[in-house]
Design a protein around this motif. Structure first.
Motif, PDB file in Angstrom:
ATOM      1  N   ARG A  90      24.671  87.730  12.953  1.00 29.87           N
ATOM      2  CA  ARG A  90      26.064  87.271  12.925  1.00 29.87           C
ATOM      3  C   ARG A  90      26.106  85.806  12.499  1.00 29.87           C
ATOM      4  N   PHE A  91      25.042  85.079  12.777  1.00 29.88           N
ATOM      5  CA  PHE A  91      24.950  83.659  12.407  1.00 29.88           C
ATOM      6  C   PHE A  91      23.744  83.486  11.494  1.00 29.88           C
ATOM      7  N   GLU A  92      23.758  82.449  10.687  1.00 29.15           N
ATOM      8  CA  GLU A  92      22.583  82.162   9.867  1.00 29.15           C
ATOM      9  C   GLU A  92      21.445  81.773  10.807  1.00 29.15           C
ATOM     10  N   PRO A  93      20.299  82.421  10.686  1.00 33.73           N
ATOM     11  CA  PRO A  93      19.203  82.051  11.592  1.00 33.73           C
ATOM     12  C   PRO A  93      18.639  80.671  11.257  1.00 33.73           C
ATOM     13  N   LEU A 132      27.773  75.403   1.161  1.00 33.88           N
ATOM     14  CA  LEU A 132      27.789  74.934   2.549  1.00 33.88           C
ATOM     15  C   LEU A 132      28.396  76.025   3.419  1.00 33.88           C
ATOM     16  N   ASP A 133      27.677  76.393   4.493  1.00 34.34           N
ATOM     17  CA  ASP A 133      28.242  77.350   5.445  1.00 34.34           C
ATOM     18  C   ASP A 133      29.123  76.544   6.394  1.00 34.34           C
ATOM     19  N   PRO A 134      30.468  76.632   6.234  1.00 34.11           N
ATOM     20  CA  PRO A 134      31.343  75.753   7.021  1.00 34.11           C
ATOM     21  C   PRO A 134      31.319  76.064   8.513  1.00 34.11           C
ATOM     22  N   ARG A 135      30.958  77.322   8.869  1.00 29.88           N
ATOM     23  CA  ARG A 135      30.976  77.678  10.288  1.00 29.88           C
ATOM     24  C   ARG A 135      29.869  76.952  11.044  1.00 29.88           C
ATOM     25  N   GLN A 136      28.694  76.896  10.389  1.00 34.60           N
ATOM     26  CA  GLN A 136      27.567  76.262  11.079  1.00 34.60           C
ATOM     27  C   GLN A 136      27.180  74.935  10.460  1.00 34.60           C
ATOM     28  N   MET A 137      27.899  74.525   9.382  1.00 35.46           N
ATOM     29  CA  MET A 137      27.625  73.263   8.693  1.00 35.46           C
ATOM     30  C   MET A 137      26.155  73.173   8.276  1.00 35.46           C
ATOM     31  N   ILE A 138      25.678  74.220   7.587  1.00 36.59           N
ATOM     32  CA  ILE A 138      24.308  74.143   7.083  1.00 36.59           C
ATOM     33  C   ILE A 138      24.295  74.436   5.587  1.00 36.59           C
ATOM     34  N   SER A 193      23.158  76.197   2.462  1.00 36.59           N
ATOM     35  CA  SER A 193      22.648  77.566   2.312  1.00 36.59           C
ATOM     36  C   SER A 193      21.292  77.614   1.608  1.00 36.59           C
ATOM     37  N   ILE A 194      20.905  76.534   0.921  1.00 28.88           N
ATOM     38  CA  ILE A 194      19.609  76.532   0.230  1.00 28.88           C
ATOM     39  C   ILE A 194      18.467  76.758   1.228  1.00 28.88           C
ATOM     40  N   ASP A 195      18.651  76.264   2.435  1.00 22.28           N
ATOM     41  CA  ASP A 195      17.587  76.369   3.427  1.00 22.28           C
ATOM     42  C   ASP A 195      17.384  77.809   3.897  1.00 22.28           C
ATOM     43  N   ASN A 196      18.454  78.607   3.869  1.00 23.65           N
ATOM     44  CA  ASN A 196      18.332  79.984   4.343  1.00 23.65           C
ATOM     45  C   ASN A 196      17.903  80.937   3.246  1.00 23.65           C
ATOM     46  N   GLN A 197      18.233  80.569   2.002  1.00 27.71           N
ATOM     47  CA  GLN A 197      17.931  81.500   0.905  1.00 27.71           C
ATOM     48  C   GLN A 197      16.542  81.296   0.323  1.00 27.71           C
ATOM     49  N   CYS A 198      15.992  80.103   0.467  1.00 25.58           N
ATOM     50  CA  CYS A 198      14.689  79.793  -0.126  1.00 25.58           C
ATOM     51  C   CYS A 198      13.622  80.726   0.449  1.00 25.58           C
TER      52      CYS A 198
END
Ligand code: SF4
Ligand code: SF4
Length: 464
Positions: free
Chosen positions: A15-18, A52-58, A60-65
């Protein structure tokens, strides 16, 4: 041959970006503005999809790499770097490490066995379960067509005292009462965790998972409500000490009570109300546990639950580990000739699938998992909920359907790993794992037998 037991899994997205292990740092200063920048060559297109994931302010490059390091190695000015994510490093605690947490997330999302790459990168030995290796002698002759192939590997275990023999009357009727025993297809039971941002919906989701898998879940009696009426068969209510009233859903097969001075009185009260219910007695993993377990067995208790600490140790001595406690209780009961009179359950710090087989090799019939079923719901083990602070992944808002799917995936992956271990050992029935220490190696014992003859290590020195 019983019907083949399979846990059906299907992807249950986060449900959230890990929180991921490493991120990308790309400096602009000094950039040569190459005509074909390495960023455009990323086969996963992560620079193109960056946002930018506005919900978690992260970022997205960090999650997709996917950590291939192609852009890092390819930039002629070495402006792109991979860095350890400090948020990842801060996950959990020294026992529930970031790697364990992220592995549990992966298994809960996919239902698949985690693959950590070729070779074993960790230390040769460690504390607790890490000082134990299982026999892999049959790995050269695996089942003909895999763990789900024709050779059936049973993971079923029995709860209660299995009779040594049955006696029948001349007319062929069973003489005496039917033995009070129940079979569970998986030696992994769910245990209500000690903390968590929990809601009734989550508890219902866990109960749904227990029903789908066919296992049991402990639940404090005060958490049982009307929405669980149809789940009695898969619940294991935990009654408070000396219950004045006992109410529980229909169909409950096993209940648990904590050890107390007036245990016999409590058991007799429960038996008056529910004669066909198995009773498990929970005792803390602490000094003298062997004698306590023996005394309970002699009093006719048929299920004992040994409860260790959340980091897999004795509750009163952090230098002693759960695996050693299980082993010494098992051996005590074997030596006294009463081991077959009871079912031994164990809990505390089981964080990886391999801990199930290892606990059973040490002498447990089955085990409980607690925090893994919370981590399956994206818990970060931050413990904010224990201070009344909001949960960063809003676990209390999760739907029961999603909770059930995640836990089924996790236990499905653990079931497959248990099958892998048993297949590699050539063991086809989980009941035969119990106490088979001859099929495992223990570092402490190897260390002693190898180096003891060299004499004492001088005080202040240690072998390297
Ligand atoms: S490391 Fe690989 S996957 Fe990650 S951004 Fe660079 S090229 Fe793409
Ligand atoms: S993520 Fe933190 S606050 Fe949420 S349930 Fe887990 S430990 Fe509690």
């Amino acid at each position: 041959m019983p019907a083949k037991y399979t846990i059906h899994t299907q992807p249950a997205p986060h449900r959230f970006e890990p929180v991921i292990r490493s991120g990308i740092i790309a400096w602009e200063e000094g950039c040569l503005k190459c005509a074909v920048c390495v960023k455009t060559m990323c086969v996963y297109g992560v620079y193109d999809n960056r946002g930018l994931d506005p919900r978690q302010m992260i970022d997205s490059i960090d999650n997709q790499c996917m950590n291939c390091l192609r852009c890092v190695q390819g930039c002629p000015r070495e402006l792109i770097h991979k860095s350890m994510n400090p948020e990842y490093r801060a996950l959990g605690d020294p026992y529930w490490t970031p790697d364990i947490i992220s592995s549990l997330w992966y298994q809960a999302e996919t239902g698949k066995i985690p693959i950590s790459g070729a070779g074993y990168p960790g230390p040769f030995s460690g504390p607790g379960f890490d000082s134990m290796w299982t026999d892999m002698s049959e790995i050269v002759r695996p089942t003909r067509d895999g763990i789900h192939g024709r050779e059936y590997i049973s993971t079923a275990v029995d709860l209660g005292r299995t009779p040594e023999f049955l006696r029948f009357s001349e007319s062929g009727e069973l003489d005496g009462d039917e033995p009070l025993v129940t079979s569970i297809p998986l030696p992994i039971f769910m245990k209500f965790p000690a903390f968590g941002a929990l809601s009734d919906e989550i508890i219902k989701g866990w109960a749904m998972a227990a029903r789908r898998i066919g296992t049991l879940m402990t639940l404090p009696q005060e958490k049982i409500n009307a929405s669980l009426d149809n789940f009695g068969q898969w619940l294991m209510p935990v009654l408070p000490e000396g219950p004045e009233s006992v109410s529980m859903p229909k169909g409950v097969r096993v209940i648990e009570i904590p050890w107390s001075e007036n245990l016999e009185e409590t058991i007799s009260d429960i038996k008056k109300l529910y004669s066909a219910v198995l009773i498990s007695v929970k005792i803390p993993m602490a000094e003298g546990i062997e004698e306590k377990a023996l005394s309970l067995t002699r009093k006719g208790i048929s299920i004992i639950h040994l409860e260790g600490s959340s980091d897999g140790r004795f509750l009163d001595d952090e230098t002693r580990y759960l695996k050693d406690g299980i082993r010494s209780v098992h051996m005590k009961l074997v030596d006294e000739g009463v081991r077959d009179n009871l079912t031994l359950l164990a809990s505390g710090g089981l964080s990886m699938a391999e801990h199930v087989a290892k606990s059973m090799l040490c002498g447990a019939d089955a085990v409980f998992v607690d925090f893994p079923i919370l981590i399956a719901l994206e818990c970060r083990m931050c413990r904010r909920c224990t201070e009344g602070l909001p949960c960063p992944v809003e676990i209390d808002d999760a739907s029961s359907g999603w909770v059930a799917a995640r836990v089924v995936n996790l236990l499905g992956a653990w079931h497959n790993q248990l099958l892998e271990v048993m297949g590699a050992m050539g063991i086809r029935d989980a009941r035969r794992l119990r106490g088979e220490t001859g099929r495992a190696m223990f570092f402490e014992e190897l260390d002693r037998s190898t180096f003891e003859s060299l004499g004492q290590v001088e005080e202040g020195c240690q072998l390297e």
